[in-house]
Design a protein around this motif. Structure first.
Motif, PDB file in Angstrom:
ATOM      1  N   LEU A   1      19.965 -12.235  26.147  1.00  0.00           N
ATOM      2  CA  LEU A   1      20.811 -13.515  27.350  1.00  0.00           C
ATOM      3  C   LEU A   1      21.501 -14.072  25.636  1.00  0.00           C
ATOM      4  CD1 LEU A   1      19.755 -15.286  29.401  1.00  0.00           C
ATOM      5  CD2 LEU A   1      17.886 -16.198  27.532  1.00  0.00           C
TER       6      LEU A   1
ATOM      7  N   GLY B   1      22.604 -16.308  23.051  1.00  0.00           N
ATOM      8  CA  GLY B   1      21.886 -17.697  22.503  1.00  0.00           C
ATOM      9  C   GLY B   1      20.948 -17.038  21.777  1.00  0.00           C
ATOM     10  N   VAL B   2      20.468 -16.399  22.383  1.00  0.00           N
ATOM     11  CA  VAL B   2      19.158 -15.593  21.509  1.00  0.00           C
ATOM     12  C   VAL B   2      19.579 -14.832  20.761  1.00  0.00           C
ATOM     13  CG1 VAL B   2      17.476 -13.999  22.298  1.00  0.00           C
ATOM     14  CG2 VAL B   2      17.727 -15.497  24.324  1.00  0.00           C
TER      15      VAL B   2
ATOM     16  N   ALA C   1      16.069 -19.132  19.181  1.00  0.00           N
ATOM     17  CA  ALA C   1      17.648 -19.778  20.058  1.00  0.00           C
ATOM     18  C   ALA C   1      17.996 -20.738  19.850  1.00  0.00           C
ATOM     19  CB  ALA C   1      16.375 -18.868  21.763  1.00  0.00           C
ATOM     20  N   GLU C   2      19.741 -21.125  20.535  1.00  0.00           N
ATOM     21  CA  GLU C   2      20.071 -22.030  20.466  1.00  0.00           C
ATOM     22  C   GLU C   2      18.787 -23.370  20.546  1.00  0.00           C
ATOM     23  OE1 GLU C   2      23.575 -21.114  20.598  1.00  0.00           O
ATOM     24  OE2 GLU C   2      23.931 -19.703  19.035  1.00  0.00           O
ATOM     25  N   SER C   3      18.603 -23.353  22.319  1.00  0.00           N
ATOM     26  CA  SER C   3      17.638 -24.654  22.592  1.00  0.00           C
ATOM     27  C   SER C   3      16.500 -24.131  23.444  1.00  0.00           C
ATOM     28  CB  SER C   3      19.245 -24.859  23.484  1.00  0.00           C
ATOM     29  OG  SER C   3      18.610 -24.299  24.632  1.00  0.00           O
TER      30      SER C   3
ATOM     31  N   GLU D   1      15.529 -24.816  26.223  1.00  0.00           N
ATOM     32  CA  GLU D   1      15.700 -24.105  27.087  1.00  0.00           C
ATOM     33  C   GLU D   1      15.462 -22.374  26.889  1.00  0.00           C
ATOM     34  OE1 GLU D   1      15.552 -28.600  26.983  1.00  0.00           O
ATOM     35  OE2 GLU D   1      17.015 -27.318  26.303  1.00  0.00           O
ATOM     36  N   LEU D   2      16.706 -22.250  25.728  1.00  0.00           N
ATOM     37  CA  LEU D   2      17.150 -20.553  25.841  1.00  0.00           C
ATOM     38  C   LEU D   2      15.841 -20.247  25.317  1.00  0.00           C
ATOM     39  CD1 LEU D   2      20.714 -20.599  24.369  1.00  0.00           C
ATOM     40  CD2 LEU D   2      19.179 -19.653  27.091  1.00  0.00           C
TER      41      LEU D   2
ATOM     42  N   GLN E   1      13.157 -19.636  28.877  1.00  0.00           N
ATOM     43  CA  GLN E   1      13.770 -18.405  29.073  1.00  0.00           C
ATOM     44  C   GLN E   1      14.200 -17.080  29.268  1.00  0.00           C
ATOM     45  OE1 GLN E   1      18.109 -19.592  30.362  1.00  0.00           O
ATOM     46  NE2 GLN E   1      18.416 -17.489  31.810  1.00  0.00           N
ATOM     47  N   ALA E   2      14.019 -16.772  27.384  1.00  0.00           N
ATOM     48  CA  ALA E   2      14.228 -15.472  26.942  1.00  0.00           C
ATOM     49  C   ALA E   2      12.361 -15.602  26.689  1.00  0.00           C
ATOM     50  CB  ALA E   2      14.636 -15.743  25.463  1.00  0.00           C
TER      51      ALA E   2
END
Length: 561
Positions: free
Chosen positions: A63, A65-66, A109-111, A113-114, A117-118
């Motif tokens: 993904l 950003g991870v 991750a960079e946020s 939300e990410l 999701q991950a």
């Protein structure tokens, strides 16, 4: 030598952090960010007992950003952690899970939300296993083994006197089983913190905690020397015992070490409730005897606590419960047996007055029932049995010094005089009663140290490793030093809770922190005060007793009067 005239001790002095708290500028564990910082998250098991058949992280790693997904095989060092005596909690589960909420994988991750999701993309196949939720079932032959060394996490017992004789002497015997449940700490601030790699090949953590003493465990998990791990603690938004144990420290350290980037991680309130320790639930069976004149004759106690899957402080809680099981009463003939049993419920550990509230509920219920059976006033019944100087607890400890139980209970009862004995509100009746309690203070083997220095401009710098969890710990040490050295509070600088620069003082727990830290501060300030006065006396060619420390100056006392 005159005493300080700063008048900071015994006076109502505004806390040094009061204004920043009122203004909302205090920087707690979550109030921190660095350039390049990543968000961290934890994948947790939905099952209370299951074998991990497979764990696939490829989709999460791909993904955008991870920056990393970590599992148990990515841990460079020690794979387990725990409380002060036993390391039995896997940092990340690899083969099986033992409670719903156990950590399995980490994501950076960079946020936020990410991260979420991950975590959803990590594919775990579970094979559910039989789970045990009742300690009584966990000790039966054939029960699934949950603990690393069987299902008994702690066992303490004591007997004094002759129990059979004590019950034979009783005119009234009351026997009852009581139950208490898990209690959530519910501090305003959840488990949170940040970590980042430093320029010297180590890791720095800024974490909301009650203790810096887990530096070595963190270092062992990273396979680093302890001096390569620096732990700092900002102002803490409440702990109540939960933050006495490791919470997010290992997750932060692993992610920061693996990514070589700053990491921020904070539990959601739901995750905090799901995944972290609780107060021990107890089943307490009490059998208590009393003579017709109200004197207690015997007490037999069996206590079973739910430890969850890991030991943590269950052995300590068992011991505390044993010490407090008879309450503030003298009972000549006693038998107490306390066990903490492993189950697949959430793990349990320290919470305010460990082991005390549970037994207090039980023995005070017994006191009320005995008073009722004997037709006695509940307070009068208690007064007859309150411990007195020279009497012993079941463990042999002799009560020394002043005992103010009867006086304090009398004052408390009189304060209720204006309240009606019973108030009828619809189908409910609201009454009044009295409960007496006692608790231990301090942690065996604890010690504290403090460094104090005077700068060239006269400002005082205090270094002490205390974690301030909202109880005014930092203000207390500042007041003591300022009073001893004759400087205003605003001229005192504090260096607190930093393993790189502050001497250790032990955990902020056990209702002992002010006692230890204030005495260490007093001793350091007194030594510095003595040296300052000696140097000044030599320079001014006067006796030390002629000098006073006051208002940022060392002055010769006015002896005209």
């Amino acid at each position: 030598m005159s005493t300080s005239t700063s008048e900071l001790i015994g006076a109502s002095v505004r806390r040094i952090d009061a204004l920043e708290k009122v203004m909302g500028t205090t920087r707690y564990g979550q109030d921190f960010w660095m350039d390049g910082m990543l968000n961290g998250g934890v994948l947790r098991s939905p099952h209370p007992a299951a074998r991990i058949v497979s764990l696939r992280t490829d989709a999460a790693r791909r993904l955008p950003g991870v920056h990393t997904v970590m599992t148990a095989q990515d841990i460079p060092g020690q794979k387990r952690y725990g409380g002060p005596t036993v390391l039995d909690h896997p940092v990340l589960a690899s083969d099986k899970v033992l409670y719903a909420g156990q950590a399995i994988a980490l994501v950076a991750a960079e946020s936020r939300e990410l991260v979420e999701q991950a975590l959803r993309l990590i594919d775990v196949e579970y094979d559910p296993l039989p789970a045990v939720f009742d300690p009584a079932e966990a000790v039966k032959p054939g029960a699934p083994q949950i603990g690393a060394h069987g299902n008994v996490a702690g066992h303490e017992w004591v007997q004094c006197g002759d129990l059979a004789r004590g019950f034979a002497e009783a005119d009234v015997v009351v026997e009852q089983t009581y139950h208490t449940t898990w209690i959530e700490h519910a501090a305003l601030e959840v488990e949170c913190g940040a970590a980042w790699p430093d320029e010297q090949g180590g890791i720095t953590l800024r974490v909301s905690t009650q203790s810096l003493e887990y530096q070595q465990q963190i270092a062992a998990v990273l396979a680093l020397p302890p001096d390569k791990v620096r732990v700092t603690c900002p102002m803490v938004g409440g702990g109540f015992g939960r933050k006495l144990d490791i919470t997010v420290e290992l997750y932060l350290a692993l992610l920061a070490w693996h990514t070589q980037r700053p990491i921020f991680l904070a539990s959601s309130r739901e995750e905090s409730i799901l995944a972290y320790s609780k107060r021990h639930p107890f089943t307490l069976h009490y059998k208590t005897g009393a003579a017709q004149d109200g004197h207690l004759t015997a007490m037999q106690v069996h206590i079973t606590g739910d430890a969850g899957p890991f030991v943590y402080r269950s052995a300590l809680v068992s011991l505390h419960s044993l010490m407090l099981a008879t309450g503030p009463y003298y009972v000549p003939h006693v038998s107490i047996d306390v066990q903490a049993i492993h189950t697949n419920n959430i793990f349990t550990s320290a919470m305010r007055a460990v082991g005390g509230p549970q037994v207090n509920f039980a023995y005070e219920s017994q006191m009320d029932r005995l008073a009722h059976e004997l037709g006695m006033d509940p307070l009068a019944f208690r007064r007859i049995n309150y411990l007195q100087p020279g009497q012993s607890l079941p463990n042999g400890q002799v009560i020394q010094g002043t005992v103010l139980l009867a006086d304090s209970a009398e004052h408390a009862w009189k304060a209720l005089d204006e309240m009606p004995t019973v108030v009828q509100t619809g189908s409910k009746k609201i009454g009044r009663g009295i409960s007496s309690n006692m608790s231990g203070y301090g942690v065996p083997g604890n010690a504290a140290a403090c460094d104090i220095e005077v700068q060239q401009d006269g400002r005082v710098v205090i270094s002490i490793g205390v974690c301030d969890i909202g109880g005014g710990q930092r203000s207390s040490v500042a007041q003591i030093a300022a009073s001893m050295l004759g400087v205003p509070l605003e001229h005192v600088t504090l260096r607190l809770a930093d393993t790189a620069v502050t001497p250790p003082v032990g955990a902020t727990a056990g209702s002992k922190t002010l006692y230890y830290c204030s005495n260490a501060t007093f001793m350091a300030a007194n030594a510095l005060r003595k040296r300052l006065l000696e140097v000044a006396a030599d320079l001014l060619e006067v006796q030390v007793d002629d000098l006073v420390l006051q208002d940022d100056e060392i002055c010769v006392q006015d002896q005209s009067g």
